[in-house]
Design an enzyme around this catalytic site. Structure first.
Site, PDB file in Angstrom:
ATOM      1  CG  HIS A  37      -0.205   0.053   2.520  1.00 41.71           C
ATOM      2  ND1 HIS A  37       0.434   0.895   3.076  1.00 41.71           N
ATOM      3  CD2 HIS A  37      -0.610  -1.292   3.550  1.00 41.71           C
ATOM      4  CE1 HIS A  37       0.815   0.410   4.291  1.00 41.71           C
ATOM      5  NE2 HIS A  37       0.285  -0.755   4.777  1.00 41.71           N
TER       6      HIS A  37
ATOM      7  CG  HIS B 104       4.402  -1.297   2.244  1.00 41.24           C
ATOM      8  ND1 HIS B 104       2.993  -1.835   1.822  1.00 41.24           N
ATOM      9  CD2 HIS B 104       4.530  -1.768   3.535  1.00 41.24           C
ATOM     10  CE1 HIS B 104       2.592  -2.434   2.919  1.00 41.24           C
ATOM     11  NE2 HIS B 104       3.542  -2.855   3.610  1.00 41.24           N
TER      12      HIS B 104
ATOM     13  CB  CYS C  34       0.536  -9.598  18.529  1.00 42.44           C
ATOM     14  SG  CYS C  34      -0.272  -8.990  17.168  1.00 42.44           S
TER      15      CYS C  34
ATOM     16  CB  CYS D 111       3.510  -7.602  16.392  1.00 41.38           C
ATOM     17  SG  CYS D 111       2.326  -6.289  16.494  1.00 41.38           S
TER      18      CYS D 111
ATOM     19  CB  CYS E 285      -2.127  -6.576  19.051  1.00 44.54           C
ATOM     20  SG  CYS E 285      -0.965  -5.395  18.260  1.00 44.54           S
TER      21      CYS E 285
ATOM     22  CG  HIS F  47      -1.627  -6.250  14.146  1.00 49.09           C
ATOM     23  ND1 HIS F  47      -0.603  -6.170  14.681  1.00 49.09           N
ATOM     24  CD2 HIS F  47      -1.334  -6.196  12.673  1.00 49.09           C
ATOM     25  CE1 HIS F  47       0.283  -5.959  13.769  1.00 49.09           C
ATOM     26  NE2 HIS F  47      -0.163  -6.071  12.676  1.00 49.09           N
TER      27      HIS F  47
ATOM     28  CE  LYS G 243       1.233   1.506  10.673  1.00 48.95           C
ATOM     29  NZ  LYS G 243       1.393   0.277  11.092  1.00 48.95           N
TER      30      LYS G 243
ATOM     31  CE  LYS H 170      -5.192  -4.185   0.240  1.00 48.61           C
ATOM     32  NZ  LYS H 170      -5.057  -3.119  -0.989  1.00 48.61           N
TER      33      LYS H 170
HETATM   34 ZN   LIG Z   1       0.162  -6.906  16.744  1.00 45.31          ZN
END
Ligand SMILES: [Zn+2]
Length: 526
Positions: free
Chosen positions: A21, A24, A130, A133, A155, A158, A305, A308
């Site tokens: 995305h 990156h 996680c 992560c 998390c 996430h 943030k 995706k």
């Molecule tokens: Zn995470």
């Protein structure tokens, strides 16, 4: 900068679990601008990027898609990650994949050396993990879930539940390195940048460091621990080593000595891995720590943030298909202070495209080339005695070139482009005041007209050179239009640190017709 002049720059290597995305692409462009600048300055430059292909998350994604993890990685790399680099014009010198033999072999070499030196031991570990992560989380990194996961610990990055894992693993004695790390941050205040990131890292290390679990035995998609093949290397430990395995660690000592240490650009969410774990690993191995670690901010879309997994991901080609790769590169470098969070919006992109690129820069270039064509039959005229206004342009060009180089040294990419853009604004103002189309009506003013158009053309010469690392395509087109290639050689061979020296474009150079550098965009993305 092992020998004082070389410039080795890295991006993080990206997980192949999904398609790229614009977050990156933003990281890639920033590193690319810095690499191109240094290359054009004549510094020996080496720019590395790549992909991170091991770990449980990739294994799970591949399994869910009915293929082996290597097949999954191959597909994503060829269909998504290599094409991304073309889409946004990335000039990387190397691309490392962590499934390559040059990487795997030398990760094992590194690990064995740490093991032999006594920095690795066997221990029990239990904690919240996680998978998003690929990291054990402290309780303070967790928040209470909402919606589907209401009431569960999730998390904070996430928003998904963590797993309570218990493993017998190999541990790296990271706790031994807290004092040395704190001394490093103290002695080299620019080691971690920006300042806010540095403070956060220091706070974290001051609380003391725990030893790091560096192996997993519950799955097998990874690099085998050399002395115990029932364990694979923890994916972060594996991934961080790409920066040295690609540079020649273990395989080409001479290349490695020239390249390492690197300037490392990372997203702030993975700063701790790069500013704490990574230098500790290098210290244990007796290697130099990075030149500096720079944590850039997040791209926000609608205040969240970019990622995706949160469905706010925008594919880079959605932007480049309409606006082109140069506008993509310009927009993100110009609109966002490197190191801070920045908001992306289609409205802002469209507005800057129209005002700054099409009307500001593109129109300036077209007008100047058209006037040289019309009034001097396409040949750059000589300049006469300069007036104060002409001297002001020369001074602006010299200052912009110097300021931009200083800014690039500080990794202040936005400041660099802002400095360069003063030439665009000053030249536009200069032409409005000098009114060459009025001078052209008066034969007595022929020499003055020549001076004005020479000044404008020479200003454009400097702009092409200075903006080439930011907008390689448009500046190449401009360079051709100015006759720069015939008169001075290839654009990328023009030393960027000399760009401010006046009078490089010879009078008598033949200009060529110039299409709009930034064509009007009819359809808008609303
Ligand atoms: Zn995470």
């Amino acid at each position: 900068m092992a020998d004082g002049t070389s410039f080795y720059i890295t991006t993080p290597i990206f997980y192949v679990n999904d398609a790229p995305h614009i977050g990156h692409a933003y990281t890639e462009v920033a590193a690319d601008v810095l690499a191109r600048w240094h290359r054009q300055a004549g510094d020996p430059t080496w720019f590395l990027t790549g992909t991170d292909e091991h770990g449980q998350k990739i294994l799970r994604t591949a399994t869910a898609n009915g293929v082996s993890p290597k097949e999954w990685a191959d597909k994503l790399v060829s269909e998504s990650w290599y094409p991304l680099l073309d889409t946004i014009d990335i000039s990387n010198d190397d691309f490392i994949r962590t499934t390559e033999e040059r990487h795997e072999t030398n990760v094992q070499l590194f690990l064995q050396r740490l093991y032999d030196a006594g920095f690795i031991y066997t221990g029990e570990f239990e904690g919240y993990y996680c998978v998003g992560c690929e990291e054990y989380k402290q309780e303070s990194d967790l928040v209470t879930g909402t919606g589907e996961y209401v009431g569960q610990p999730v998390c904070a990055i996430h928003s998904k539940p963590v797993e309570l894992l218990k493993e017998s693993n190999y541990f790296f004695r990271m706790s031994d390195f807290a004092d040395r790390l704190l001394a490093l941050y103290e002695e080299r205040p620019d080691f971690v940048q920006p300042e806010s990131a540095r403070n956060e890292v220091i706070q974290f290390v001051r609380q003391g460091l725990k030893d790091l679990s560096i192996s997993r035995s519950t799955f097998d998609w990874g690099i085998k621990v050399p002395w115990d093949d029932t364990h694979v290397v923890y994916v972060w430990f594996d991934a961080l080593l790409n920066y040295i395995t690609a540079a020649g660690y273990g395989s080409d000592d001479e290349a490695f000595a020239k390249r390492w240490p690197a300037t490392q650009i990372v997203g702030k969410d993975i700063l701790r891995f790069h500013a704490v774990i990574w230098p500790a690993m290098l210290m244990a191995a007796g290697l130099d720590v990075p030149q500096r670690v720079f944590g850039h901010g997040w791209l926000l879309v609608g205040g969240e943030k970019m990622s995706k997994s949160k469905l706010t991901g925008i594919a880079p080609n959605e932007i480049t298909d309409t606006f082109g790769s140069d506008a993509f590169r310009y927009y993100f470098m110009r609109a966002i202070a490197f190191g801070q969070d920045g908001s992306f919006s289609w409205e802002d992109l469209s507005a800057r495209y129209q005002a700054e690129l099409a009307n500001g820069f593109g129109n300036l270039a077209s007008r100047v080339v058209a006037m040289i064509t019309r009034y001097f039959e396409g040949v750059v005229p000589p300049e006469g005695e300069p007036t104060e206004a002409d001297l002001a342009i020369r001074a602006a060009v010299a200052a912009a070139a110097t300021d931009a180089d200083v800014a690039i040294e500080r990794l202040a990419i936005q400041d660099a482009i802002t400095s360069i853009w003063r030439i665009v604004d000053d030249l536009n103002g200069y032409i409005t005041v000098q009114e060459p189309w009025v001078l052209a009506k008066d034969e007595e003013q022929r020499e003055r007209l020549g001076t004005v158009l020479y000044t404008a053309a020479e200003g454009l010469r400097a702009l092409a050179v200075l903006l080439s690392p930011f907008m390689p395509k448009a500046t190449e087109t401009l360079w051709t239009a100015l006759g720069g290639a015939d008169a001075l050689g290839p654009l990328t061979a023009q030393p960027v640190r000399d760009a401010g020296t006046w009078g490089q474009l010879p009078a008598g150079t033949t200009v060529n017709g110039l299409e709009a550098l930034f064509p009007r965009i009819e359809a808008t993305n609303e």
